[in-house]
Design a protein around this motif. Structure first.
Motif, short mmCIF file in Angstrom:
data_model
loop_
_atom_site.label_atom_id
_atom_site.label_comp_id
_atom_site.label_asym_id
_atom_site.label_seq_id
_atom_site.Cartn_x
_atom_site.Cartn_y
_atom_site.Cartn_z
N VAL A 31 0.84 -1.21 0.00
CA VAL A 31 0.00 0.00 0.00
C VAL A 31 0.87 1.26 0.00
CG1 VAL A 31 -1.62 1.35 1.39
CG2 VAL A 31 -2.00 -1.09 1.07
N ALA A 32 1.90 1.27 0.85
CA ALA A 32 2.79 2.43 0.89
C ALA A 32 3.48 2.63 -0.45
CB ALA A 32 3.84 2.25 2.01
N TRP B 84 2.30 1.82 -3.45
CA TRP B 84 1.34 2.39 -4.40
C TRP B 84 1.06 3.86 -4.08
CZ3 TRP B 84 0.28 0.98 -9.04
CH2 TRP B 84 0.36 -0.37 -9.39
N ILE B 85 1.02 4.21 -2.80
CA ILE B 85 0.80 5.62 -2.43
C ILE B 85 1.96 6.48 -2.94
CG2 ILE B 85 0.73 7.24 -0.48
CD1 ILE B 85 -0.87 5.09 1.04
N ALA C 226 1.61 6.87 -6.61
CA ALA C 226 0.56 7.84 -6.95
C ALA C 226 1.04 9.28 -6.72
CB ALA C 226 -0.68 7.55 -6.11
N LEU C 227 1.77 9.49 -5.64
CA LEU C 227 2.29 10.83 -5.36
C LEU C 227 3.29 11.27 -6.44
CD1 LEU C 227 2.88 10.65 -1.49
CD2 LEU C 227 1.14 11.97 -2.71
#
Lengths: 137, 60
Positions: free
Chosen positions: B50-51, B53-54, B57-58
Motif C-alpha cells: 500500500v505504501a 502504491w501511495i 501515486a504521489l
C-alpha cells in the motif's frame, strides 16, 4: 482484596521468582535461552533463529552497531535498541563489526535490522519471564 | 562477506522474523500463535505494498 488475590494467582504453573529472573536475564543475553531454561524448546528455537538471523543479516548488510553515546537522540535510541540483543551486541562491539556503510542504501536497512533484533529480543526475554511467572502457558 | 537485499526482499525478510516473534510472544496457544503470526505478516507485507502504491501515486 479478592480481586487482588485472584490477580496474583498464576493462571498456569509457575516456577520460583529466582528462576523467573534467571530466565529474563538469560533470555536477554542469549536469544531463546530463557525459553530453553523453561523447557519451551520449540518456541525458544524459533525465537533464537528469528533474532539471530535478523541481527546477523543486519551486520552482513553493513548496518551500523551503535556504541554508548550521549549525543543525538536517535543515536541514543539506536544504542538502546542494539543493546537489547545481549551477547550478540557485546561480541559485535568486541570484534569491531557493524561500522556502517553510509554510502550503501541497504546498509541503512541493516542498521534497522540490528535495532529491531535487539528490541524483539527484549520482548522474547519478557515473554520467558511471563511464562516463568505462570502468566502464560 | 556482505549481503545485499532489495527494498522489497528486505521488507519480506523483516516481516517473516518480526511476525514469528510477535506470534509466539503475544498469544497463548499454538493455533493462536500461528494465526496472529500470519495476521502480522499480512499487515507488514500489505502495508509495504500500500505504501508503495501511495508513493507511486504521489510521484505521478
Amino acid at each position: 482484596m479478592t480481586a487482588t488475590s485472584q490477580a496474583e494467582t498464576p493462571a498456569y504453573p509457575a516456577v520460583s521468582q529466582a528462576m523467573a529472573v534467571t530466565a529474563l536475564i538469560l533470555g536477554w543475553l542469549i536469544p531463546g535461552a530463557g525459553h530453553f531454561l523453561l523447557k519451551r524448546w520449540g518456541r525458544g528455537a524459533l525465537l533464537a533463529v528469528s533474532v539471530f538471523a535478523m541481527f546477523i543479516l543486519g551486520v552482513l548488510m553493513q548496518g551500523k552497531v551503535y556504541a554508548f553515546n550521549t549525543g543525538d537522540i536517535l543515536d541514543i535510541l539506536g544504542f538502546v535498541g542494539d543493546i537489547g540483543a545481549g551477547a550478540f551486541y557485546i561480541v559485535t562491539r568486541a570484534m569491531d563489526w557493524g561500522q556502517g556503510a553510509i554510502q550503501i542504501a541497504a546498509a541503512d536497512y541493516g542498521t534497522k535490522y540490528i535495532i529491531v533484533a535487539g528490541l524483539l529480543n527484549v520482548i522474547c526475554a519478557v515473554d520467558a519471564y511471563s511464562i516463568a511467572q505462570g502468566k502464560k502457558p | 562477506m556482505t549481503v545485499t537485499l532489495s527494498h522489497f526482499s528486505a521488507a519480506l525478510v523483516f516481516a517473516v522474523f518480526a511476525s514469528t516473534v510477535f506470534g509466539i510472544t503475544q498469544r497463548n496457544t499454538t493455533r493462536e500463535m500461528v494465526r496472529y503470526g500470519l495476521y502480522c505478516f499480512s499487515l507488514f507485507v500489505g502495508g509495504v505494498i500500500v505504501a508503495g502504491w501511495i508513493m507511486w501515486a504521489l510521484r505521478h
